[in-house]
Write a protein that holds these residues in place. Structure first.
Motif, PDB file in Angstrom:
ATOM      1  N   GLU A  68      72.174  27.311   9.288  1.00  0.00           N
ATOM      2  CA  GLU A  68      71.540  28.617   9.497  1.00  0.00           C
ATOM      3  C   GLU A  68      70.414  28.836   8.499  1.00  0.00           C
ATOM      4  O   GLU A  68      69.327  29.315   8.858  1.00  0.00           O
ATOM      5  CB  GLU A  68      72.585  29.728   9.384  1.00  0.00           C
ATOM      6  CG  GLU A  68      72.045  31.111   9.654  1.00  0.00           C
ATOM      7  CD  GLU A  68      71.530  31.307  11.074  1.00  0.00           C
ATOM      8  OE1 GLU A  68      70.596  32.116  11.235  1.00  0.00           O
ATOM      9  OE2 GLU A  68      72.045  30.652  11.996  1.00  0.00           O
ATOM     10  N   LEU A  69      70.635  28.460   7.247  1.00  0.00           N
ATOM     11  CA  LEU A  69      69.587  28.603   6.228  1.00  0.00           C
ATOM     12  C   LEU A  69      68.394  27.694   6.518  1.00  0.00           C
ATOM     13  O   LEU A  69      67.241  28.083   6.328  1.00  0.00           O
ATOM     14  CB  LEU A  69      70.154  28.316   4.834  1.00  0.00           C
ATOM     15  CG  LEU A  69      71.097  29.367   4.272  1.00  0.00           C
ATOM     16  CD1 LEU A  69      71.716  28.874   2.973  1.00  0.00           C
ATOM     17  CD2 LEU A  69      70.364  30.681   4.056  1.00  0.00           C
ATOM     18  N   GLU A  70      68.668  26.492   7.006  1.00  0.00           N
ATOM     19  CA  GLU A  70      67.577  25.577   7.364  1.00  0.00           C
ATOM     20  C   GLU A  70      66.763  26.131   8.527  1.00  0.00           C
ATOM     21  O   GLU A  70      65.536  26.027   8.549  1.00  0.00           O
ATOM     22  CB  GLU A  70      68.136  24.199   7.694  1.00  0.00           C
ATOM     23  CG  GLU A  70      68.627  23.440   6.483  1.00  0.00           C
ATOM     24  CD  GLU A  70      69.284  22.111   6.838  1.00  0.00           C
ATOM     25  OE1 GLU A  70      69.654  21.917   8.024  1.00  0.00           O
ATOM     26  OE2 GLU A  70      69.426  21.278   5.926  1.00  0.00           O
ATOM     27  N   ILE A  71      67.447  26.725   9.493  1.00  0.00           N
ATOM     28  CA  ILE A  71      66.753  27.334  10.632  1.00  0.00           C
ATOM     29  C   ILE A  71      65.883  28.493  10.150  1.00  0.00           C
ATOM     30  O   ILE A  71      64.714  28.616  10.543  1.00  0.00           O
ATOM     31  CB  ILE A  71      67.760  27.797  11.707  1.00  0.00           C
ATOM     32  CG1 ILE A  71      68.408  26.596  12.363  1.00  0.00           C
ATOM     33  CG2 ILE A  71      67.071  28.688  12.741  1.00  0.00           C
ATOM     34  CD1 ILE A  71      69.581  26.945  13.280  1.00  0.00           C
ATOM     35  N   GLN A  72      66.426  29.334   9.297  1.00  0.00           N
ATOM     36  CA  GLN A  72      65.657  30.458   8.765  1.00  0.00           C
ATOM     37  C   GLN A  72      64.452  29.981   7.968  1.00  0.00           C
ATOM     38  O   GLN A  72      63.357  30.542   8.087  1.00  0.00           O
ATOM     39  CB  GLN A  72      66.544  31.344   7.893  1.00  0.00           C
ATOM     40  CG  GLN A  72      67.538  32.168   8.659  1.00  0.00           C
ATOM     41  CD  GLN A  72      68.419  33.014   7.750  1.00  0.00           C
ATOM     42  OE1 GLN A  72      68.246  33.035   6.542  1.00  0.00           O
ATOM     43  NE2 GLN A  72      69.372  33.713   8.346  1.00  0.00           N
ATOM     44  N   ALA A  73      64.628  28.935   7.180  1.00  0.00           N
ATOM     45  CA  ALA A  73      63.513  28.396   6.388  1.00  0.00           C
ATOM     46  C   ALA A  73      62.417  27.859   7.308  1.00  0.00           C
ATOM     47  O   ALA A  73      61.222  28.067   7.059  1.00  0.00           O
ATOM     48  CB  ALA A  73      64.009  27.306   5.444  1.00  0.00           C
ATOM     49  N   ALA A  74      62.807  27.169   8.377  1.00  0.00           N
ATOM     50  CA  ALA A  74      61.827  26.637   9.318  1.00  0.00           C
ATOM     51  C   ALA A  74      61.059  27.763  10.010  1.00  0.00           C
ATOM     52  O   ALA A  74      59.833  27.688  10.173  1.00  0.00           O
ATOM     53  CB  ALA A  74      62.519  25.749  10.348  1.00  0.00           C
ATOM     54  N   LEU A  75      61.767  28.804  10.414  1.00  0.00           N
ATOM     55  CA  LEU A  75      61.105  29.939  11.063  1.00  0.00           C
ATOM     56  C   LEU A  75      60.153  30.643  10.088  1.00  0.00           C
ATOM     57  O   LEU A  75      59.055  31.068  10.470  1.00  0.00           O
ATOM     58  CB  LEU A  75      62.146  30.922  11.607  1.00  0.00           C
ATOM     59  CG  LEU A  75      62.978  30.427  12.790  1.00  0.00           C
ATOM     60  CD1 LEU A  75      64.072  31.431  13.133  1.00  0.00           C
ATOM     61  CD2 LEU A  75      62.088  30.159  13.995  1.00  0.00           C
ATOM     62  N   GLN A  76      60.573  30.761   8.839  1.00  0.00           N
ATOM     63  CA  GLN A  76      59.709  31.383   7.838  1.00  0.00           C
ATOM     64  C   GLN A  76      58.471  30.546   7.587  1.00  0.00           C
ATOM     65  O   GLN A  76      57.374  31.082   7.409  1.00  0.00           O
ATOM     66  CB  GLN A  76      60.479  31.620   6.542  1.00  0.00           C
ATOM     67  CG  GLN A  76      61.477  32.746   6.639  1.00  0.00           C
ATOM     68  CD  GLN A  76      62.291  32.927   5.365  1.00  0.00           C
ATOM     69  OE1 GLN A  76      62.209  32.132   4.440  1.00  0.00           O
ATOM     70  NE2 GLN A  76      63.081  33.988   5.326  1.00  0.00           N
TER      71      GLN A  76
END
Length: 72
Positions: A10-18
């Motif tokens: 989930e954190l990796e997904i959020q980082a990619a979206l950011q």
């Protein structure tokens, strides 16, 4: 998948979206800067024309008094 793995994903997904959002915002700011630079150049040109007209040194320059308004 364990709870920790799910949180990391989930954190990796959020980082990619950011990262995508930051890239998009950077592109937008770059375009806005180009537009602003163009507008400033146009404003400088208009200011120079006004100053020339005021000083009377504009031989064939733009003069608002020379324009005839349209009649309707």
């Amino acid at each position: 998948m364990s709870d920790w793995e799910a949180r990391i994903v989930e954190l990796e997904i959020q980082a990619a979206l950011q990262e995508d959002l930051i890239g998009s915002l950077n592109d937008t700011i770059a375009k806005m800067q180009q537009t602003l630079d163009l507008q400033q150049a146009q404003l400088r040109l208009l200011y120079q024309r006004v100053q020339q007209d005021k000083s009377g040194s504009a031989e064939a320059g733009y003069s608002p008094g020379d324009e005839v308004p349209p009649h309707y």
